[in-house]
Write a protein that holds these residues in place. Structure first.
Motif, PDB file in Angstrom:
ATOM      1  N   SER A 186       0.840  -1.195   0.000  1.00 23.12           N
ATOM      2  CA  SER A 186       0.000   0.000   0.000  1.00 23.12           C
ATOM      3  C   SER A 186       0.879   1.252   0.000  1.00 23.12           C
ATOM      4  O   SER A 186       0.894   2.014   0.967  1.00 23.12           O
ATOM      5  CB  SER A 186      -0.915  -0.007   1.228  1.00 23.12           C
ATOM      6  OG  SER A 186      -1.740  -1.140   1.217  1.00 23.12           O
ATOM      7  N   PRO A 187       1.599   1.490  -1.088  1.00 18.64           N
ATOM      8  CA  PRO A 187       2.486   2.654  -1.127  1.00 18.64           C
ATOM      9  C   PRO A 187       1.710   3.949  -1.324  1.00 18.64           C
ATOM     10  O   PRO A 187       0.481   3.933  -1.459  1.00 18.64           O
ATOM     11  CB  PRO A 187       3.358   2.361  -2.350  1.00 18.64           C
ATOM     12  CG  PRO A 187       2.425   1.651  -3.265  1.00 18.64           C
ATOM     13  CD  PRO A 187       1.585   0.778  -2.354  1.00 18.64           C
ATOM     14  N   ILE A 188       2.438   5.051  -1.376  1.00 14.15           N
ATOM     15  CA  ILE A 188       1.820   6.349  -1.633  1.00 14.15           C
ATOM     16  C   ILE A 188       1.012   6.255  -2.927  1.00 14.15           C
ATOM     17  O   ILE A 188       1.499   5.751  -3.938  1.00 14.15           O
ATOM     18  CB  ILE A 188       2.901   7.441  -1.759  1.00 14.15           C
ATOM     19  CG1 ILE A 188       3.608   7.618  -0.423  1.00 14.15           C
ATOM     20  CG2 ILE A 188       2.304   8.752  -2.252  1.00 14.15           C
ATOM     21  CD1 ILE A 188       4.807   8.521  -0.476  1.00 14.15           C
ATOM     22  N   GLY A 189      -0.206   6.709  -2.882  1.00 18.54           N
ATOM     23  CA  GLY A 189      -1.088   6.678  -4.053  1.00 18.54           C
ATOM     24  C   GLY A 189      -2.143   5.588  -3.985  1.00 18.54           C
ATOM     25  O   GLY A 189      -3.073   5.570  -4.787  1.00 18.54           O
ATOM     26  N   THR A 190      -2.010   4.687  -3.014  1.00 17.43           N
ATOM     27  CA  THR A 190      -2.958   3.582  -2.906  1.00 17.43           C
ATOM     28  C   THR A 190      -4.377   4.084  -2.621  1.00 17.43           C
ATOM     29  O   THR A 190      -5.338   3.543  -3.166  1.00 17.43           O
ATOM     30  CB  THR A 190      -2.524   2.585  -1.814  1.00 17.43           C
ATOM     31  OG1 THR A 190      -1.243   2.050  -2.171  1.00 17.43           O
ATOM     32  CG2 THR A 190      -3.504   1.446  -1.661  1.00 17.43           C
ATOM     33  N   ALA A 191      -4.495   5.107  -1.806  1.00 17.03           N
ATOM     34  CA  ALA A 191      -5.828   5.614  -1.445  1.00 17.03           C
ATOM     35  C   ALA A 191      -6.626   6.029  -2.675  1.00 17.03           C
ATOM     36  O   ALA A 191      -7.836   5.812  -2.743  1.00 17.03           O
ATOM     37  CB  ALA A 191      -5.694   6.794  -0.478  1.00 17.03           C
ATOM     38  N   LYS A 192      -5.955   6.591  -3.668  1.00 12.80           N
ATOM     39  CA  LYS A 192      -6.627   7.005  -4.906  1.00 12.80           C
ATOM     40  C   LYS A 192      -6.500   5.945  -6.001  1.00 12.80           C
ATOM     41  O   LYS A 192      -6.951   6.150  -7.116  1.00 12.80           O
ATOM     42  CB  LYS A 192      -6.028   8.317  -5.419  1.00 12.80           C
ATOM     43  CG  LYS A 192      -6.313   9.502  -4.543  1.00 12.80           C
ATOM     44  CD  LYS A 192      -5.752  10.759  -5.166  1.00 12.80           C
ATOM     45  CE  LYS A 192      -6.054  11.975  -4.325  1.00 12.80           C
ATOM     46  NZ  LYS A 192      -5.551  13.206  -4.939  1.00 12.80           N
ATOM     47  N   ASN A 193      -5.826   4.827  -5.660  1.00 12.59           N
ATOM     48  CA  ASN A 193      -5.564   3.749  -6.626  1.00 12.59           C
ATOM     49  C   ASN A 193      -4.773   4.280  -7.819  1.00 12.59           C
ATOM     50  O   ASN A 193      -5.029   3.925  -8.974  1.00 12.59           O
ATOM     51  CB  ASN A 193      -6.862   3.082  -7.080  1.00 12.59           C
ATOM     52  CG  ASN A 193      -6.619   1.672  -7.601  1.00 12.59           C
ATOM     53  OD1 ASN A 193      -5.664   1.002  -7.226  1.00 12.59           O
ATOM     54  ND2 ASN A 193      -7.488   1.218  -8.493  1.00 12.59           N
TER      55      ASN A 193
END
Length: 140
Positions: free
Chosen positions: A103-110
């Protein structure tokens, strides 16, 4: 069914990741085809020993920045500037990176950017070599 000695040998090879190391060294040897294979292998083994410092820039790997950019480009076929988290995870598994941040940076927005992909891939590749046990690569 394996006898106890074969089981012990298999466990030893798995624990010390010997087969993975030899496979990677063989791949690098065939890719680079150096004039002096022994010297090349010794240098690469020395690099494996120094990579235990995860901040070291020296580690034996077939994937440089241009290769990582190419892999990312294959995944980002529409040139949106990002790939999905599922593509990211699958790419890392394909590269043989097993210990990585899923779950790296950017995962929240996919939306995983190229920069995040490269940073995480380099770190994961280094960790792959840093995980070799010291006893596997100790010199007499």
């Amino acid at each position: 069914m394996e006898d106890p000695r074969e089981q012990e040998a298999s466990a030893y090879l798995r624990e010390h990741k010997v087969l993975e190391l030899l496979e990677n060294l063989t791949s690098m040897l065939l890719y680079h085809r150096p004039d002096n294979p022994r010297e090349f292998l010794i240098t690469e083994l020395e690099n494996v020993m120094t990579v235990r410092d995860l901040y070291s820039e020296r580690y034996p790997c077939l994937f440089d920045d241009s290769n990582l950019v190419a892999i990312y480009g294959i995944l980002d076929t529409t040139k949106q500037g990002f790939i999905t988290q599922a593509q990211y995870v699958e790419a890392f598994k394909t590269l043989g990176i097993t210990d990585f941040d899923e779950s790296p940076i950017g995962t929240a927005k996919n939306q995983i950017t190229l920069e995040t992909f490269k940073i995480e891939a380099k770190y994961g590749l280094k960790k792959t070599y840093a995980d070799f046990k010291k006893t596997t690569l100790s010199w007499p």
